[in-house]
Motif scaffolding. Structure first.
Motif, PDB file in Angstrom:
ATOM      1  N   PRO A  50       6.883   3.994  23.705  1.00 38.80           N
ATOM      2  CA  PRO A  50       8.023   3.403  24.395  1.00 38.80           C
ATOM      3  C   PRO A  50       8.528   2.173  23.647  1.00 38.80           C
ATOM      4  CG  PRO A  50       6.019   2.725  25.499  1.00 38.80           C
ATOM      5  CD  PRO A  50       5.628   3.666  24.380  1.00 38.80           C
ATOM      6  N   PRO A  51       9.812   1.847  23.801  1.00 33.97           N
ATOM      7  CA  PRO A  51      10.384   0.703  23.087  1.00 33.97           C
ATOM      8  C   PRO A  51       9.652  -0.611  23.352  1.00 33.97           C
ATOM      9  CG  PRO A  51      12.122   2.034  24.033  1.00 33.97           C
ATOM     10  CD  PRO A  51      10.827   2.585  24.555  1.00 33.97           C
ATOM     11  N   SER A  52       9.133  -0.767  24.546  1.00 37.00           N
ATOM     12  CA  SER A  52       8.465  -2.020  24.900  1.00 37.00           C
ATOM     13  C   SER A  52       7.185  -2.247  24.100  1.00 37.00           C
ATOM     14  CB  SER A  52       8.139  -2.045  26.393  1.00 37.00           C
ATOM     15  OG  SER A  52       7.260  -0.986  26.724  1.00 37.00           O
ATOM     16  N   LYS A  53       6.663  -1.220  23.478  1.00 39.16           N
ATOM     17  CA  LYS A  53       5.417  -1.341  22.711  1.00 39.16           C
ATOM     18  C   LYS A  53       5.647  -1.345  21.199  1.00 39.16           C
ATOM     19  CE  LYS A  53       2.976  -1.057  26.471  1.00 39.16           C
ATOM     20  NZ  LYS A  53       2.469  -2.246  27.076  1.00 39.16           N
ATOM     21  N   PHE A  54       6.907  -1.261  20.761  1.00 35.64           N
ATOM     22  CA  PHE A  54       7.211  -1.116  19.339  1.00 35.64           C
ATOM     23  C   PHE A  54       6.630  -2.244  18.487  1.00 35.64           C
ATOM     24  CE2 PHE A  54      10.477  -1.590  15.835  1.00 35.64           C
ATOM     25  CZ  PHE A  54       9.979  -0.553  15.066  1.00 35.64           C
ATOM     26  N   ALA A  55       6.933  -3.481  18.828  1.00 31.75           N
ATOM     27  CA  ALA A  55       6.428  -4.608  18.033  1.00 31.75           C
ATOM     28  C   ALA A  55       4.907  -4.656  18.054  1.00 31.75           C
ATOM     29  CB  ALA A  55       7.011  -5.923  18.534  1.00 31.75           C
ATOM     30  N   ASN A  56       4.316  -4.391  19.213  1.00 34.21           N
ATOM     31  CA  ASN A  56       2.857  -4.400  19.295  1.00 34.21           C
ATOM     32  C   ASN A  56       2.236  -3.335  18.404  1.00 34.21           C
ATOM     33  OD1 ASN A  56       2.826  -6.544  21.071  1.00 34.21           O
ATOM     34  ND2 ASN A  56       2.848  -5.234  22.885  1.00 34.21           N
ATOM     35  N   GLN A  57       2.865  -2.173  18.349  1.00 31.99           N
ATOM     36  CA  GLN A  57       2.359  -1.105  17.478  1.00 31.99           C
ATOM     37  C   GLN A  57       2.507  -1.485  16.002  1.00 31.99           C
ATOM     38  OE1 GLN A  57       0.614   1.712  18.042  1.00 31.99           O
ATOM     39  NE2 GLN A  57       0.474   0.932  20.121  1.00 31.99           N
ATOM     40  N   LEU A  58       3.633  -2.109  15.650  1.00 25.84           N
ATOM     41  CA  LEU A  58       3.809  -2.574  14.271  1.00 25.84           C
ATOM     42  C   LEU A  58       2.712  -3.569  13.906  1.00 25.84           C
ATOM     43  CD1 LEU A  58       7.676  -3.116  14.062  1.00 25.84           C
ATOM     44  CD2 LEU A  58       6.353  -1.350  12.879  1.00 25.84           C
ATOM     45  N   ASP A  98       0.795  -1.231   0.000  1.00 25.10           N
ATOM     46  CA  ASP A  98       0.000   0.000   0.000  1.00 25.10           C
ATOM     47  C   ASP A  98       0.826   1.280   0.000  1.00 25.10           C
ATOM     48  OD1 ASP A  98       0.915   0.151   2.613  1.00 25.10           O
ATOM     49  OD2 ASP A  98      -1.068   0.128   3.530  1.00 25.10           O
ATOM     50  N   GLY A  99       2.144   1.168   0.209  1.00 25.80           N
ATOM     51  CA  GLY A  99       3.024   2.329   0.160  1.00 25.80           C
ATOM     52  C   GLY A  99       2.838   3.323   1.285  1.00 25.80           C
ATOM     53  N   SER A 100       2.089   2.948   2.316  1.00 31.01           N
ATOM     54  CA  SER A 100       1.781   3.900   3.377  1.00 31.01           C
ATOM     55  C   SER A 100       2.848   3.981   4.464  1.00 31.01           C
ATOM     56  CB  SER A 100       0.441   3.546   4.035  1.00 31.01           C
ATOM     57  OG  SER A 100       0.550   2.337   4.764  1.00 31.01           O
ATOM     58  N   TRP A 101       3.823   3.082   4.415  1.00 24.26           N
ATOM     59  CA  TRP A 101       4.823   3.057   5.466  1.00 24.26           C
ATOM     60  C   TRP A 101       6.052   3.864   5.075  1.00 24.26           C
ATOM     61  CZ3 TRP A 101       4.152   1.240  10.288  1.00 24.26           C
ATOM     62  CH2 TRP A 101       2.975   0.533  10.513  1.00 24.26           C
ATOM     63  N   THR A 102       6.442   4.769   5.966  1.00 25.10           N
ATOM     64  CA  THR A 102       7.647   5.570   5.783  1.00 25.10           C
ATOM     65  C   THR A 102       8.531   5.376   7.020  1.00 25.10           C
ATOM     66  OG1 THR A 102       6.716   7.499   6.903  1.00 25.10           O
ATOM     67  CG2 THR A 102       6.380   7.350   4.490  1.00 25.10           C
ATOM     68  N   ALA A 103       9.791   5.723   6.882  1.00 23.82           N
ATOM     69  CA  ALA A 103      10.694   5.643   8.028  1.00 23.82           C
ATOM     70  C   ALA A 103      10.189   6.530   9.162  1.00 23.82           C
ATOM     71  CB  ALA A 103      12.109   6.039   7.612  1.00 23.82           C
ATOM     72  N   LYS A 104       9.634   7.670   8.822  1.00 26.73           N
ATOM     73  CA  LYS A 104       9.115   8.591   9.840  1.00 26.73           C
ATOM     74  C   LYS A 104       7.935   7.974  10.586  1.00 26.73           C
ATOM     75  CE  LYS A 104       7.593  13.332  10.469  1.00 26.73           C
ATOM     76  NZ  LYS A 104       7.330  14.623   9.826  1.00 26.73           N
ATOM     77  N   ARG A 105       7.080   7.271   9.871  1.00 29.56           N
ATOM     78  CA  ARG A 105       5.940   6.614  10.529  1.00 29.56           C
ATOM     79  C   ARG A 105       6.425   5.537  11.495  1.00 29.56           C
ATOM     80  NH1 ARG A 105       0.942   3.320   7.591  1.00 29.56           N
ATOM     81  NH2 ARG A 105      -0.082   2.718   9.537  1.00 29.56           N
ATOM     82  N   VAL A 106       7.400   4.755  11.077  1.00 29.40           N
ATOM     83  CA  VAL A 106       7.957   3.712  11.949  1.00 29.40           C
ATOM     84  C   VAL A 106       8.603   4.353  13.175  1.00 29.40           C
ATOM     85  CG1 VAL A 106       9.658   1.857  12.128  1.00 29.40           C
ATOM     86  CG2 VAL A 106       8.256   2.070  10.051  1.00 29.40           C
ATOM     87  N   LEU A 107       9.363   5.411  12.973  1.00 26.63           N
ATOM     88  CA  LEU A 107      10.011   6.107  14.087  1.00 26.63           C
ATOM     89  C   LEU A 107       8.980   6.509  15.144  1.00 26.63           C
ATOM     90  CD1 LEU A 107      12.483   7.453  15.412  1.00 26.63           C
ATOM     91  CD2 LEU A 107      12.005   9.468  13.997  1.00 26.63           C
TER      92      LEU A 107
END
Length: 125
Positions: free
Chosen positions: A74-82, A60-69
């Protein structure tokens, strides 16, 4: 042996992979143990690598490095947010999406590259 960096940090949880326990099990911390992080395995990969992986999977092209950043705190929620924002169902599937997207050694964190280089050197003895 590759483990999440957070195994070294006590957060009110009894840690099973402390340096002393690893050494008691016969591991040389400096030569055989690779801490991947800064906290979690997923966190070690760059924002651009994650964006590329998710765009390749979702098409879908909606993912950017800025969006991932924006998902890293918090780091502990990163995978869950992905997972939540991508619709991918599990961490193993997320890892597979990431692995399939890697096309260049530089996309792999140095700790992981060093771990594999050591494994290859051991295998070639």
């Amino acid at each position: 042996f590759a483990v999440d960096q957070d195994t070294q940090v006590s957060k009110g949880v009894k840690r099973h992979l402390t340096n002393s326990k690893l050494e008691k099990a016969g591991f040389d911390i400096d030569k055989q143990v690779y801490f991947i992080g800064p906290e979690y395995f997923e966190y070690a990969f760059s924002d651009l690598t994650w964006a590329t992986a998710l765009n390749g999977f979702l098409k879908d092209g909606s993912w950017t490095a800025k969006r991932v950043l924006g998902l890293r705190n918090p780091p502990s929620k990163f995978a869950n947010q992905l997972l939540k924002q991508s619709g991918i169902s599990s961490k193993p599937e997320l890892g597979l999406v990431l692995a399939k997207s890697i096309t260049d050694e530089c996309q792999i964190p140095i700790e992981i590259r060093n771990c594999f280089k050591n494994a290859v050197a051991l295998a070639e003895r």
